[in-house]
Scaffold this active site. Structure first.
Site, PDB file in Angstrom:
ATOM      1  N   ARG A 227       0.824  -1.211   0.000  1.00  0.00           N
ATOM      2  CA  ARG A 227       0.000   0.000   0.000  1.00  0.00           C
ATOM      3  C   ARG A 227       0.856   1.259   0.000  1.00  0.00           C
ATOM      4  NH1 ARG A 227      -4.538  -1.877   4.511  1.00  0.00           N
ATOM      5  NH2 ARG A 227      -5.914  -2.930   3.031  1.00  0.00           N
TER       6      ARG A 227
ATOM      7  N   GLN B 244      -5.904  34.449  -8.555  1.00  0.00           N
ATOM      8  CA  GLN B 244      -5.845  33.637  -7.338  1.00  0.00           C
ATOM      9  C   GLN B 244      -6.489  32.271  -7.470  1.00  0.00           C
ATOM     10  OE1 GLN B 244      -7.218  35.732  -3.943  1.00  0.00           O
ATOM     11  NE2 GLN B 244      -5.412  37.046  -3.864  1.00  0.00           N
TER      12      GLN B 244
ATOM     13  N   PHE C 271      -4.945  23.636 -17.203  1.00  0.00           N
ATOM     14  CA  PHE C 271      -4.639  23.665 -18.635  1.00  0.00           C
ATOM     15  C   PHE C 271      -5.887  23.847 -19.500  1.00  0.00           C
ATOM     16  CE2 PHE C 271      -0.101  22.612 -19.189  1.00  0.00           C
ATOM     17  CZ  PHE C 271       0.236  22.416 -17.861  1.00  0.00           C
TER      18      PHE C 271
ATOM     19  N   GLU D  43      -4.776  -1.390  -4.422  1.00  0.00           N
ATOM     20  CA  GLU D  43      -3.956  -1.645  -3.242  1.00  0.00           C
ATOM     21  C   GLU D  43      -2.491  -1.430  -3.607  1.00  0.00           C
ATOM     22  OE1 GLU D  43      -4.857  -2.512  -0.148  1.00  0.00           O
ATOM     23  OE2 GLU D  43      -6.980  -2.419  -0.669  1.00  0.00           O
TER      24      GLU D  43
HETATM   25  C1  LIG Z   1      -8.067  36.284  18.254  1.00  0.00           C
HETATM   26  C2  LIG Z   1      -7.288  37.205  17.409  1.00  0.00           C
HETATM   27  C3  LIG Z   1      -6.069  37.660  17.856  1.00  0.00           C
HETATM   28  C4  LIG Z   1      -5.320  38.536  17.078  1.00  0.00           C
HETATM   29  N1  LIG Z   1      -4.135  39.001  17.572  1.00  0.00           N
HETATM   30  C5  LIG Z   1      -3.467  39.957  16.883  1.00  0.00           C
HETATM   31  C6  LIG Z   1      -2.306  40.570  17.423  1.00  0.00           C
HETATM   32  O1  LIG Z   1      -1.855  40.224  18.512  1.00  0.00           O
HETATM   33  N2  LIG Z   1      -1.698  41.564  16.725  1.00  0.00           N
HETATM   34  C7  LIG Z   1      -2.161  41.971  15.512  1.00  0.00           C
HETATM   35  O2  LIG Z   1      -1.568  42.862  14.929  1.00  0.00           O
HETATM   36  N3  LIG Z   1      -3.252  41.398  14.955  1.00  0.00           N
HETATM   37  C8  LIG Z   1      -3.921  40.408  15.608  1.00  0.00           C
HETATM   38  N4  LIG Z   1      -5.055  39.842  15.063  1.00  0.00           N
HETATM   39  C9  LIG Z   1      -5.530  40.318  13.784  1.00  0.00           C
HETATM   40  C10 LIG Z   1      -5.316  39.326  12.644  1.00  0.00           C
HETATM   41  O3  LIG Z   1      -3.956  39.196  12.349  1.00  0.00           O
HETATM   42  C11 LIG Z   1      -6.140  39.842  11.451  1.00  0.00           C
HETATM   43  O4  LIG Z   1      -7.495  39.720  11.793  1.00  0.00           O
HETATM   44  C12 LIG Z   1      -5.852  39.086  10.187  1.00  0.00           C
HETATM   45  O5  LIG Z   1      -4.555  39.361   9.726  1.00  0.00           O
HETATM   46  C13 LIG Z   1      -6.848  39.406   9.090  1.00  0.00           C
HETATM   47  O6  LIG Z   1      -7.018  40.773   8.906  1.00  0.00           O
HETATM   48  P1  LIG Z   1      -8.454  41.414   8.871  1.00  0.00           P
HETATM   49  O7  LIG Z   1      -9.188  40.905  10.043  1.00  0.00           O
HETATM   50  O8  LIG Z   1      -8.312  42.872   8.720  1.00  0.00           O
HETATM   51  O9  LIG Z   1      -9.132  40.818   7.592  1.00  0.00           O
HETATM   52  P2  LIG Z   1      -8.954  41.353   6.095  1.00  0.00           P
HETATM   53  O10 LIG Z   1      -7.540  41.597   5.802  1.00  0.00           O
HETATM   54  O11 LIG Z   1      -9.909  42.455   5.874  1.00  0.00           O
HETATM   55  O12 LIG Z   1      -9.429  40.078   5.304  1.00  0.00           O
HETATM   56  C14 LIG Z   1     -10.798  39.729   5.094  1.00  0.00           C
HETATM   57  C15 LIG Z   1     -10.842  38.540   4.156  1.00  0.00           C
HETATM   58  O13 LIG Z   1     -10.225  38.881   2.914  1.00  0.00           O
HETATM   59  C16 LIG Z   1      -9.205  37.971   2.620  1.00  0.00           C
HETATM   60  N5  LIG Z   1      -8.119  38.651   1.932  1.00  0.00           N
HETATM   61  C17 LIG Z   1      -7.433  39.738   2.326  1.00  0.00           C
HETATM   62  N6  LIG Z   1      -6.467  40.021   1.455  1.00  0.00           N
HETATM   63  C18 LIG Z   1      -6.541  39.100   0.473  1.00  0.00           C
HETATM   64  C19 LIG Z   1      -5.813  38.867  -0.726  1.00  0.00           C
HETATM   65  N7  LIG Z   1      -4.784  39.628  -1.088  1.00  0.00           N
HETATM   66  N8  LIG Z   1      -6.171  37.833  -1.485  1.00  0.00           N
HETATM   67  C20 LIG Z   1      -7.218  37.034  -1.126  1.00  0.00           C
HETATM   68  N9  LIG Z   1      -7.928  37.195  -0.029  1.00  0.00           N
HETATM   69  C21 LIG Z   1      -7.598  38.230   0.770  1.00  0.00           C
HETATM   70  C22 LIG Z   1      -8.757  37.434   3.946  1.00  0.00           C
HETATM   71  O14 LIG Z   1      -8.123  36.188   3.814  1.00  0.00           O
HETATM   72  C23 LIG Z   1     -10.067  37.339   4.681  1.00  0.00           C
HETATM   73  O15 LIG Z   1     -10.706  36.165   4.320  1.00  0.00           O
HETATM   74  C24 LIG Z   1      -5.798  38.948  15.816  1.00  0.00           C
HETATM   75  C25 LIG Z   1      -7.016  38.451  15.351  1.00  0.00           C
HETATM   76  C26 LIG Z   1      -7.753  37.596  16.121  1.00  0.00           C
HETATM   77  C27 LIG Z   1      -9.044  37.100  15.601  1.00  0.00           C
END
Ligand SMILES: Cc1cc2nc3c(=O)[nH]c(=O)nc-3n(C[C@H](O)[C@H](O)[C@H](O)COP(=O)(O)OP(=O)(O)OC[C@H]3O[C@@H](n4cnc5c(N)ncnc54)[C@H](O)[C@@H]3O)c2cc1C
Lengths: 369, 389
Positions: free
Chosen positions: A244, A280, A339, A364
Site C-alpha cells: 500500500r 488567485q 490547462f 492496493e
Molecule cells: C483572536 C485574534 C487575535 C489577534 N491578535 C493579533 C495581534 O496580537 N496583533 C495583531 O496585529 N493582529 C492580531 N489579530 C488580527 C489578525 O492578524 C487579522 O485579523 C488578520 O490578519 C486578518 O485581517 P483582517 O481581520 O483585517 O481581515 P482582512 O484583511 O480584511 O481580510 C478579510 C478577508 O479577505 C481575505 N483577503 C485579504 N487580502 C486578500 C488577498 N490579497 N487575497 C485574497 N484574499 C484576501 C482574507 O483572507 C479574509 O478572508 C488577531 C485576530 C484575532 C481574531
C-alpha cells in the site's frame, strides 16, 4: 527522534533515480500510453541500476544494499515523477522480491532470489487483487486449504502485472480468519497445474501499457515448501502495508509531476491580459497542490520508517493511503483544470496523469516498499 | 535517518504535559464563561509541574531537535487547553524583539510580556497599508493611530507597535516601536468579546500623540528604504518563526477534539479497525479516519518546518505550508468532530464545543488561509508580492 534526514546512501539513490526518470521516462511516457508498450530497453536499464532488487544480498547474487522501505518509497516517488506507469512496471518485481527477502526461508531465498539478481529485467509479480467490487485484502475470496503436505488454492486474481511473462507469482490467499493476520503468500511457478492465465491482458483506464492479467486458480496444489516463510508464514500486515505504501509513494511522484508541470504553463498562459498564474483561483490551486504533495510525502515516509523499524505500521499506512488517494486525484484533476481544454487533449500529459491517478488511487498496489 | 518516533525522555515529558493538561481543563470552562476576568498569570497547581522543566533540562541530546521538541510541547500543552497553568512571559511582541531588536533592547525588554500591534480598523492582511504614524520630535517618537485585535494588549507590559514614518513610501517606511504601557498618550480603548480564546484578552489601543524615547525604535534603523521591505521584512521574518507555533496550537486543539471523539465513541463500542477496507467501515469510522489523516498531515508539515529551522534552512515556504494545512484542519477538524458527536457535542458540559470556538482563529491570525496561499504561490511561482496580490 523526529527527523527528515535522509542517509547519504538514500540521497544518492534518490538522485540517481531522479536523473534516470528525467532522462528515460518522462519523454517516452505519452508514446508508451498511446502504443500500450513498455520498452524492454528501459526496463533493463532500470534493472541495471538495481532499483527493484538492490536489497538482494550478495550470497544470493545481489548487491546487498540495506533493505529499506524508506529507500524504496524514495525510488517510487522519483520514478513516478517521470512516469507512474513505468514506475509501476519497473518496480513490480519488488512485490515478489521484497517479501521473499523479508519472510522467505533459507531454502526459498536460495531458490528464488538468484533468479532475480541477474542483469536483465525479470518479471515476477504479486497476485493480490480480485475481481469482486468489494475486494478487500482482509477478506480474500481466494483461499488456500492445507491437505497433508500440500495447500489447495482456489480463487480468481486480477490486475496482476506482467502476468503474460512473469516466471513466478506470489499469490496472496486467505488461510485463517478475516484480517491481515489471516493471509498467506504462496510461490507459484507460472506452469503449475490448475493455474490458468488469461491469454488476453486486461485493459485499464490508467497505467494502460501495463500488461495486467487475470489468473484463475482451480484446485492448484502447492507443496508446503512454497508457502512463504515455511511454517512461520508471513507478517500479513507488514506485507500489505508495504504494498500500500509503495503505491502511495507512486502517487506522490505523480502529484509532484502535475504541480511542477502546471507552474510554467500558468505563468505563460495569458487570459484577460495577464498570466493565469496571477489569478488567485489558479495560484491557490497551485499552492494547495504543493502543500498537499508535501504532506503526502511526509505521511508516506512515516509509514515507511515504521516498516523499517519493524513496528506495526498499519495505522500510519492507512492514514497515509487514505490521504494520498484523496489528494492525488484532486491534484491530477486540478492539473487538467489549469490547462483548460488543452489539459483534455492527448498531446499533453495531464489527461493521462488524471487517468493514472484515478487508477492508482483505487488500487492496493503492485509494488512492495 | 528518517524517524518519527520519540525516545523515552521525550515520551515521558509528553506524558507529563498531558497530565498537566488535565489540570488546565479544570479551569478552562470557568474562564470561557467569565471573559471579563483576566485569568491569573499562574494557577495554584503550576508549581506542581515544575518537575517538567527539570525533565527538559535532563533530556540530553539524542531527543528531538529544539524547535521540533518545542512544537511537540506546544501541541501537547494546547491539547490540554489554551488556558495555561503558567503564562509564559512571551507573546508575539517578544518574538519580534528577538528577531529584530538590538542586543541592548533585548536585554532591556526581554523579560516583559510584549504584545504586538499591527492590525488596524482599516487593514489586517494588507499590513503594509497601516496608517498609524510615527514622527520624530527632538529625541522622542510621537505615535498617532489606532490598533485593534492586540492579543494580550491588556495584560502585557508593553506593545510592539508597527507604524509608518512616511505613508507615501509604503513598506520601506514601516518600523516597529517598543511602547511601554505607561507611555503618555497610550489609551487602552476597548476589550473585544470573542467567539473563543476568551481566557486571552484582545484589546484595541489608541495612540494619541503618544511619546516614547528615540531609542525605542526596534533595531534602531531610522532610514526609509525606497526599495525592498525595510523594517517590514522583520515582521515577515518573525512569522517564519511563529507560524509553525500557531500551527502547533491549532493542532493541539484538534488533537483534543479528536481524542474526545474517539474516547466517547469507544465507550459506545465504536472503534476504527485500521486494516480493513472501506466496505467494512461505517461512514462515521470513515470520517474519523479523515479527521485523523488531516491532523497527521498538518502535524508532519509543522514538524518539517520546525526541523528545517533547526537545521538553519530558510523555511519561509514551509512555515506557510504548515500554517495553511493547520489552518484547514483547525476549521475542518472540530467541525467534523461535532458532526460525529451530534447534538450532545455542542452542550456546555464538555469542552469540545469550546475548542471548536477557540481554534477557529488559527486560520485567521498571523496570516489568513488566503494569505498563506499567496505566500506559497509566490514562492513556487517565483512572483513578488507586487506580481501576485
Ligand atoms: C483572536 C485574534 C487575535 C489577534 N491578535 C493579533 C495581534 O496580537 N496583533 C495583531 O496585529 N493582529 C492580531 N489579530 C488580527 C489578525 O492578524 C487579522 O485579523 C488578520 O490578519 C486578518 O485581517 P483582517 O481581520 O483585517 O481581515 P482582512 O484583511 O480584511 O481580510 C478579510 C478577508 O479577505 C481575505 N483577503 C485579504 N487580502 C486578500 C488577498 N490579497 N487575497 C485574497 N484574499 C484576501 C482574507 O483572507 C479574509 O478572508 C488577531 C485576530 C484575532 C481574531
Amino acid at each position: 527522534m523526529i527527523s527528515f534526514e535522509l542517509s547519504k546512501e538514500q540521497e544518492l539513490v534518490q538522485k540517481t533515480t531522479k536523473e534516470f526518470a528525467a532522462g528515460e521516462l518522462r519523454n517516452i511516457a505519452r508514446d508508451c500510453d498511446e502504443d500500450n508498450k513498455i520498452p524492454q530497453k528501459v526496463l533493463d536499464k532500470a534493472w541495471e541500476l538495481g532499483l527493484a532488487n538492490a536489497a538482494i544480498s550478495e550470497e544470493y547474487g545481489g548487491i546487498g544494499m540495506e533493505r529499506s522501505a524508506l529507500t524504496t518509497v524514495l525510488i517510487c516517488e522519483e520514478l513516478s515523477y517521470g512516469c507512474a506507469t513505468m514506475a509501476s512496471a519497473i518496480m513490480s518485481p519488488s512485490a515478489f522480491i521484497q517479501p521473499l527477502i523479508d519472510f522467505g526461508t533459507e531454502d526459498q531465498k536460495k531458490e528464488y532470489l538468484p533468479l532475480h539478481a541477474g542483469e536483465k529485467f525479470k518479471a515476477a509479480a504479486m497476485a493480490l487483487h480480485e475481481p469482486q467490487f468489494t475486494f478487500d485484502p482482509t477478506d480474500l475470496r481466494t483461499r488456500a486449504e492445507k491437505k497433508g503436505d500440500t495447500w489447495i488454492i482456489n480463487g480468481v486474481k486480477r490486475l496482476v502485472p506482467f502476468g503474460d511473462t512473469a516466471g513466478h507469482f506470489l499469490v496472496i490467499a486467505g488461510t485463517g480468519d478475516a484480517g491481515l493476520c489471516g493471509i498467506d503468500a504462496f510461490i507459484l511457478p507460472r506452469d503449475i497445474g490448475g493455474l490458468t492465465i488469461d491469454s488476453k491482458t486486461e485493459k485499464t483506464m490508467g497505467l494502460k501499457p501495463l500488461p495486467f492479467s487475470r489468473l484463475s486458480l482451480d484446485n492448484v496444489a502447492v507443496p508446503d515448501t512454497n508457502r512463504l516463510g515455511g511454517d512461520e508464514g508471513i507478517d500479513g500486515r507488514a506485507l500489505i502495508n508495504s504494498v500500500r505504501i509503495a503505491n502511495s509513494a507512486i502517487c506522490v511522484g505523480l502529484s509532484k509531476a502535475v504541480g511542477d508541470y502546471a507552474i510554467p504553463y500558468a505563468k505563460e498562459r495569458v487570459a484577460f491580459g495577464e498570466p493565469i498564474a496571477k489569478k488567485q483561483a489558479i495560484a491557490f490551486m497551485l499552492a494547495d497542490m504543493y502543500t498537499e504533495t508535501e504532506c503526502m510525502r511526509w505521511m508516506v515516509w512515516k509509514a515507511a520508517s515504521q516498516l523499517d523499524q519493524k513496528v506495526d505500521a498499519t495505522k500510519a499506512t492507512t492514514l497515509a493511503c487514505h490521504y494520498v488517494n484523496q489528494k492525488t486525484i484532486q491534484i491530477a484533476d486540478n492539473g487538467v483544470q489549469v490547462f483548460g481544454g488543452h489539459g483534455y487533449i492527448r498531446e499533453l500529459p495531464l489527461e493521462m496523469w488524471l487517468r493514472n491517478a484515478r487508477t492508482l488511487s483505487v488500487m492496493e498496489g503492485m509494488v512492495s516498499a | 535517518m528518517v524517524d518519527f518516533s520519540l525516545n523515552e525522555n521525550d515520551k515521558n515529558i509528553i506524558r507529563a504535559l498531558r497530565k498537566q493538561g488535565e489540570v488546565q481543563r479544570k479551569y478552562a470552562r470557568y474562564y470561557d464563561d467569565h471573559e471579563e476576568e483576566l485569568a491569573p498569570d499562574e494557577f495554584p497547581e503550576a508549581a506542581e509541574f515544575d518537575y517538567i522543566k527539570q525533565m527538559e533540562a535532563d533530556r540530553g541530546h539524542d531527543g528531538c531537535t529544539p524547535t521540533v521538541f518545542f512544537l511537540l510541547k506546544t501541541i501537547t500543552e494546547y491539547r490540554g487547553d489554551f488556558l495555561r497553568l503558567r503564562l509564559p512571559p512571551y507573546a508575539l511582541g517578544n518574538a519580534t524583539l528577538a528577531s529584530v531588536g538590538t542586543e541592548e533592547q533585548q536585554k532591556k525588554w526581554g523579560h516583559m510580556l510584549l504584545a504586538m500591534a499591527n492590525t488596524e480598523p482599516g487593514c489586517g492582511s494588507d499590513s503594509k497599508a497601516i496608517e498609524t504614524t510615527a514622527t520624530l520630535d527632538g529625541d522622542e517618537w510621537v505615535l498617532n493611530g489606532e490598533k485593534i485585535f492586540v492579543s494580550h494588549g491588556v495584560r502585557a507590559g508593553g506593545v510592539v507597535v508597527w507604524a509608518t514614518l512616511d505613508k507615501s513610501v509604503g513598506r520601506g517606511a514601516i518600523k516597529a516601536f517598543l511602547v511601554p504601557k505607561y507611555a503618555p498618550g497610550f489609551i487602552l480603548a476597548k476589550e473585544e468579546k470573542k467567539m473563543g480564546n476568551r481566557y486571552s484578552d484582545t484589546a484595541a489601543i489608541v495612540f494619541k500623540d503618544c511619546r516614547i524615547p528615540r531609542e525605542n525604535l526596534l533595531g534602531l534603523d531610522e532610514t526609509i528604504k525606497t526599495k525592498g521591505g525595510g523594517g517590514f521584512k522583520g515582521l515577515m521574518k518573525t512569522f517564519n518563526l511563529t507560524r509553525p507555533f500557531v500551527s502547533a496550537r491549532g493542532i493541539g486543539h484538534v488533537l483534543a477534539c479528536r481524542e474526545f471523539v474517539t474516547d466517547e465513541l469507544k465507550k459506545e463500542g465504536i472503534e476504527i479497525d485500521w486494516e480493513v477496507g472501506q466496505y467494512k467501515r461505517t461512514a462515521v469510522q470513515q470520517k474519523l479516519i479523515e479527521l485523523e489523516a488531516e491532523l497527521e498531515a498538518a502535524t508532519l508539515a509543522t514538524m518539517h518546518a520546525g526541523w528545517l529551522a533547526d537545521k538553519g534552512v530558510y523555511n519561509n515556504l514551509e512555515a506557510s505550508v504548515c500554517k495553511s494545512k493547520a489552518g484547514d484542519i483547525s476549521r475542518k477538524g472540530p467541525q467534523l468532530a461535532l458532526e460525529i458527536l451530534g447534538a450532545s457535542g455542542i452542550t456546555h458540559d464538555q469542552l469540545v464545543e469550546k475548542w471548536f470556538r477557540d481554534t477557529r482563529a488559527t486560520d485567521i491570525y498571523e496570516g489568513t488561509a488566503e494569505i498563506q496561499r499567496l505566500v506559497i504561490a509566490r514562492s513556487i511561482l517565483n512572483y513578488s508580492s507586487q506580481e501576485l496580490k
